[in-house]
Scaffold this active site. Structure first.
Site, PDB file in Angstrom:
ATOM      1  N   SER A 251       0.882  -0.996  -0.072  1.00 39.00           N
ATOM      2  CA  SER A 251      -0.065   0.021   0.013  1.00 39.00           C
ATOM      3  C   SER A 251       0.838   1.339  -0.405  1.00 39.00           C
ATOM      4  O   SER A 251      -0.050   2.413  -0.159  1.00 39.00           O
ATOM      5  CB  SER A 251      -1.057   0.123   1.038  1.00 39.00           C
ATOM      6  OG  SER A 251      -0.151  -0.221   2.490  1.00 39.00           O
ATOM      7  N   LYS A 296      -6.133   4.565   8.198  1.00 38.73           N
ATOM      8  CA  LYS A 296      -4.873   5.495   7.686  1.00 38.73           C
ATOM      9  C   LYS A 296      -5.158   6.910   7.741  1.00 38.73           C
ATOM     10  O   LYS A 296      -4.189   7.701   8.013  1.00 38.73           O
ATOM     11  CB  LYS A 296      -4.486   4.932   6.298  1.00 38.73           C
ATOM     12  CG  LYS A 296      -4.058   3.477   6.112  1.00 38.73           C
ATOM     13  CD  LYS A 296      -3.534   3.232   4.839  1.00 38.73           C
ATOM     14  CE  LYS A 296      -2.872   1.609   5.032  1.00 38.73           C
ATOM     15  NZ  LYS A 296      -2.331   1.152   3.826  1.00 38.73           N
TER      16      LYS A 296
END
EC number: 3.4.21.53
Length: 358
Positions: A251, A296
């Site tokens: 990611s 996140k």
């Protein structure tokens, strides 16, 4: 014993038993929470995150932070109380264990997969970044892995360069499987290869290697297979190392690519602003979705980010709960991210493509 006392005692013992069950009974859940947020332009621990040698670099100020999610381990058993507390806390997320570790995946298998995905994301980040800067990268198709006990074991080897299959040139990894599956199980396939030991020699001779196909035994349709995984190996014109311990998965690819570009170009991509983000990246610069987007964004906000580069396919989910003071910027490609940074750097933030609720 008086009836009242007996009833009270029984109730107390029942409560204690229920509490014990809650503390000891396992649940099929795992927990996710915001993890470390690391500036790709700076240091992490004792290492500079992006290290470049053999090419001119420039000082890069500001923040281009990659974000992570912390998860409970594959072998960790969450009890009922922990699961309940996770559901209550806003900054944590309780999910089914199989969501994170499918098909009984062990901790060792999960770590191995994360390490492989992290390595691949670094490679693709380098390719995409250099392509954005019009710096050529040489690529070739190789045998990435040979299935143990498969038809190619002992015939083809990891690192062999695949030039052709049955005389048809191979230009990308995706070319190999269709050329093999044109055959029926039991038929012969001829690979034109340069052996791994000779791969660095541009003048190395090719060899013709014949493999007898077998019938596939996976869940897909029956087809001819040779028991290899084709991959791509890149040769870079200078050295780019990414040093980031205890982080895995794909990611961070986009943020690595942006960090590389910032260090290879004069000036600052962010204009000194605190920008964070996430997203996978492929060799062509396409940005893909990731898991744990809401965690996140929380981690980025808590670290001080003002802007968050968000994969387009994650926008709807991320927009459901945007942390106060954080602007979500929608990106589909590395070029989109570069354009967004230009708007942020020049103060044209009203032009930024934002994530909206579905």
């Amino acid at each position: 014993m008086p009836r009242r006392t007996a009833t009270l005692l029984a109730s107390t013992l029942t409560l204690i038993a229920l509490l014990c069950v809650a503390l000891l009974a396992p649940t099929p859940y795992s927990e996710m929470s915001p993890g470390p947020t690391v500036n790709t332009l700076g240091d992490y621990g004792s290492d500079t995150v992006i290290q470049i040698s053999g090419h001119k670099t420039y000082p890069a100020d500001g923040h281009l932070n990659m974000t992570t999610v912390r998860v409970t381990g594959a072998d960790y058993t969450m009890n009922l109380v922990e699961a309940f507390m996770g559901w209550v806390r806003h900054d944590d997320k309780v999910v089914e264990h199989d969501t994170l570790y499918p098909q009984g995946q062990t901790a060792q298998q999960a770590d191995q997969q994360n390490a492989e995905e992290f390595s691949q994301s670094q490679d693709s980040a380098k390719v995409a970044a250099l392509d954005e800067l019009h710096i050529p990268v040489t690529s070739r198709v190789i045998v990435a892995a040979v299935v143990k006990g498969g038809a190619s074991e002992g015939v083809l080897h990891a690192g062999d360069v695949i030039k052709a299959v049955d005389g048809s040139p191979v230009n990308k990894a995706e070319d190999v499987a269709p050329l093999v599956t044109k055959h029926k199980p039991g038929q012969r396939v001829t690979f034109t290869v340069v052996r791994a030991a000779d791969a660095k020699n541009k003048q190395a001779p090719t060899q013709q290697v014949t493999v007898v196909t077998r019938t596939s035994n996976d869940q897909g349709p029956k087809r001819a297979v040779v028991g290899i995984q084709a991959g791509v190996e890149h040769t870079f014109p200078f050295t780019i190392d990414i040093k980031l311990a205890d982080v895995g998965g794909p990611s961070a690819g986009m943020m690595f690519a942006l960090g590389i570009i910032d260090k290879l170009t004069p000036g600052n991509l962010t204009g000194g602003q605190f920008v964070a983000g996430t997203g996978t990246i492929d060799d062509s610069g396409k940005v893909g979705p990731i898991g744990g987007i809401s965690l996140k964004t929380i981690g980025a906000r808590d670290k001080g980010a003002k802007y968050f580069l968000t994969p387009a396919d994650n926008c709807e989910e991320a927009a459901k709960d945007i942390p106060h003071g954080l602007t979500l910027v929608k990106v589909s490609t590395l070029n989109d991210a570069m354009s967004a940074l230009t708007d942020i750097r020049t103060g044209h933030t009203s032009a930024l493509p934002s994530c909206a609720k579905g």
